[in-house]
Design an enzyme around this catalytic site. Structure first.
Site, PDB file in Angstrom:
ATOM      1  N   HIS A  11      -5.166   0.378  -0.995  1.00 23.45           N
ATOM      2  CA  HIS A  11      -5.489   0.423   0.440  1.00 23.45           C
ATOM      3  C   HIS A  11      -5.001  -0.780   1.233  1.00 23.45           C
ATOM      4  O   HIS A  11      -5.054  -0.772   2.460  1.00 23.45           O
ATOM      5  CB  HIS A  11      -6.997   0.593   0.657  1.00 23.45           C
TER       6      HIS A  11
HETATM    7  C1  UD1 Z   1     -10.618  -3.318   5.480  1.00 23.91           C
HETATM    8  C2  UD1 Z   1     -10.604  -4.830   5.245  1.00 23.91           C
HETATM    9  C3  UD1 Z   1     -10.382  -5.126   3.775  1.00 23.91           C
HETATM   10  C4  UD1 Z   1     -11.321  -4.326   2.884  1.00 23.91           C
HETATM   11  C5  UD1 Z   1     -11.186  -2.835   3.234  1.00 23.91           C
HETATM   12  C6  UD1 Z   1     -12.089  -1.952   2.393  1.00 23.91           C
HETATM   13  C7  UD1 Z   1      -9.779  -6.099   7.164  1.00 23.91           C
HETATM   14  C8  UD1 Z   1      -8.641  -6.875   7.703  1.00 23.91           C
HETATM   15  N1  UD1 Z   1      -9.549  -5.470   5.993  1.00 23.91           N
HETATM   16  O1  UD1 Z   1      -9.316  -2.809   5.243  1.00 23.91           O
HETATM   17  O2  UD1 Z   1     -10.615  -6.522   3.560  1.00 23.91           O
HETATM   18  O3  UD1 Z   1     -10.972  -4.519   1.523  1.00 23.91           O
HETATM   19  O4  UD1 Z   1     -11.522  -2.679   4.611  1.00 23.91           O
HETATM   20  O5  UD1 Z   1     -11.845  -0.597   2.634  1.00 23.91           O
HETATM   21  O6  UD1 Z   1     -10.811  -6.054   7.765  1.00 23.91           O
HETATM   22  N2  UD1 Z   1     -10.075   4.529   8.713  1.00 23.91           N
HETATM   23  C9  UD1 Z   1     -10.519   5.832   8.820  1.00 23.91           C
HETATM   24  N3  UD1 Z   1     -11.830   6.059   8.517  1.00 23.91           N
HETATM   25  C10 UD1 Z   1     -12.690   5.070   8.145  1.00 23.91           C
HETATM   26  C11 UD1 Z   1     -12.197   3.771   8.043  1.00 23.91           C
HETATM   27  C12 UD1 Z   1     -10.884   3.512   8.327  1.00 23.91           C
HETATM   28  O7  UD1 Z   1      -9.784   6.751   9.144  1.00 23.91           O
HETATM   29  O8  UD1 Z   1     -13.865   5.348   7.921  1.00 23.91           O
HETATM   30  C13 UD1 Z   1      -8.676   4.229   9.032  1.00 23.91           C
HETATM   31  C14 UD1 Z   1      -8.571   3.386  10.287  1.00 23.91           C
HETATM   32  O9  UD1 Z   1      -8.490   4.171  11.380  1.00 23.91           O
HETATM   33  C15 UD1 Z   1      -7.321   2.565  10.033  1.00 23.91           C
HETATM   34  C16 UD1 Z   1      -7.241   2.483   8.542  1.00 23.91           C
HETATM   35  O10 UD1 Z   1      -8.114   3.463   7.999  1.00 23.91           O
HETATM   36  O11 UD1 Z   1      -6.214   3.245  10.538  1.00 23.91           O
HETATM   37  C17 UD1 Z   1      -7.555   1.129   7.990  1.00 23.91           C
HETATM   38  O12 UD1 Z   1      -8.867   0.688   8.320  1.00 23.91           O
HETATM   39  P1  UD1 Z   1      -9.153  -0.871   8.612  1.00 23.91           P
HETATM   40  O13 UD1 Z   1     -10.570  -1.027   8.885  1.00 23.91           O
HETATM   41  O14 UD1 Z   1      -8.151  -1.364   9.566  1.00 23.91           O
HETATM   42  O15 UD1 Z   1      -8.789  -1.645   7.314  1.00 23.91           O
HETATM   43  P2  UD1 Z   1      -8.915  -1.364   5.788  1.00 23.91           P
HETATM   44  O16 UD1 Z   1      -7.590  -1.063   5.239  1.00 23.91           O
HETATM   45  O17 UD1 Z   1      -9.996  -0.375   5.499  1.00 23.91           O
END
Ligand code: UD1
Length: 338
Positions: A217
């Site tokens: 991820h």
């Molecule tokens: C974040 C944390 C990371 C942690 C990870 C666990 C930061 C910089 N990174 O990364 O340290 O290890 O979470 O998962 O804060 N999304 C969905 N549904 C959700 C959640 C996210 O669709 O419930 C999508 C978001 O729209 C985004 C992507 O997933 O496009 C990434 O989510 P984001 O919160 O930016 O970061 P993570 O990769 O989850």
């Protein structure tokens, strides 16, 4: 009554907070107000952990959702400032290294509310990763820091973050205490339930010790399509050569990237390989079951690397460096440079 305001927003924080919230609930002299930033919002990335791990419902949900780093961070800060002024807690409790953690650390410390950081001092020594920046900023603003390892304590000391007992505790003179790892507390708490719940193995048609658990991820892996293609091609080859199943619960970030045109071929390759089992993100207990029964773990998750050690599994880390150096020297982790 001592008032703790906890800010959480992403999956690994719900998991860590579950260990501490359980203890707070049992005490009469401490009271917790939960703020959910909404960084993770899908049911299987958020609500499922509250239900399964007994986290109290949040009092506030900031619903920030996704966005660029600055957008997410600033939206949390703007909303949280009002809440902090209104609630006036004795401290703000934070976990890990997400954008939610850093945003809350800046907001609270600017209005002189002490910050407590659980899982402090962890460093990958790579400032090109957002998590590393979040860790450094949060640690340097905190008044009480709980590194989970000796290495974490040393990292903090090297950056000038240590306690002088002749002075009052503050973010200029922070208290640093290694009480161990809250994730290990969760491991002990939930391990006893595993025997009773094996449904996920039969649902996914998996046989004990006959599959590899894969999670990806980190933006550094997912948003770089050539890297993601390399990882998935290597995993595909491994499954065919060794005739072993690969179970791959897909994080929403990875899922989005896999829909890109550039990755059509690699996605098709995975769909044609019956040994690759794709599924939605799973709950904490289901993830424990998958870890407990697998042959090998391949991951870029910080938490799963550690849990591999709890379950005594070998783990290949899809990162240039891991913050858990002890696990490399003990032979649990194999770092892989792609
Ligand atoms: C974040 C944390 C990371 C942690 C990870 C666990 C930061 C910089 N990174 O990364 O340290 O290890 O979470 O998962 O804060 N999304 C969905 N549904 C959700 C959640 C996210 O669709 O419930 C999508 C978001 O729209 C985004 C992507 O997933 O496009 C990434 O989510 P984001 O919160 O930016 O970061 P993570 O990769 O989850």
């Amino acid at each position: 009554m001592y008032k703790i305001l906890t800010v959480i927003g992403a999956r690994p924080q719900f998991i860590k907070a579950a260990a501490i919230s359980k203890v707070i609930i049992e005490r009469e002299d401490v009271f917790e107000v939960l703020v959910h930033t909404g960084q993770h919002y899908d049911k299987n990335m958020s609500a499922v952990f509250f239900e399964e791990m007994g986290l109290p419902k949040e009092k506030y949900n900031l619903n920030v959702g996704s966005g660029t780093h600055a957008k997410m961070t600033s939206e949390i800060m703007i909303q949280l400032e009002d809440i902090l002024i209104q609630e006036n807690p004795d401290c703000v409790l934070l976990y890990g290294d997400t954008n939610s953690t850093m945003a809350a650390a800046i907001t609270a410390s600017k209005i002189h509310i002490p910050v407590v950081h659980v899982e402090a001092g962890i460093r990958s020594k790579r400032k090109n990763r957002p998590e590393e920046l979040n860790r450094i900023i949060t640690d340097h603003l905190s008044s009480i820091l709980f590194p989970p390892t000796k290495e974490g304590e040393i990292n903090l000391k090297n950056e000038g973050v240590f306690y002088n007992p002749s002075k009052r505790v503050s973010n200029d003179n922070p208290l640093v205490h290694n009480f161990g790892d809250v994730m290990y507390d969760n491991f002990i708490r939930f391990k006893s339930l595993l025997g009773k719940r094996k449904g996920i193995l039969s649902n996914l048609n998996l046989t004990e010790k006959k599959y590899v658990l894969l999670t990806i991820h980190r933006a550094l892996n997912t948003d770089n399509h050539s890297k993601l293609t390399k990882i998935l091609t290597a995993v595909n080859t491994l499954s065919l050569k060794e005739n072993i199943k690969i179970i791959f619960p897909i994080h929403p970030r990875t899922k989005k990237q896999l829909d890109a045109d550039e990755l059509k071929e690699v996605k098709e390759m995975m769909h044609q390989n019956n040994n690759i089992v794709l599924c939605d993100p799973v709950s904490f207990i289901d993830m424990m079951i998958l870890q407990d029964n697998c042959k090998l773990i391949i991951t870029d998750s910080g938490g799963i690397q550690k849990e591999a050690a709890f379950f005594e599994k070998k783990c290949i880390v899809l990162l240039e460096s891991t913050p858990w150096k002890e696990l490399v020297s003990s032979g649990v982790l194999i770092e892989l440079t792609l």
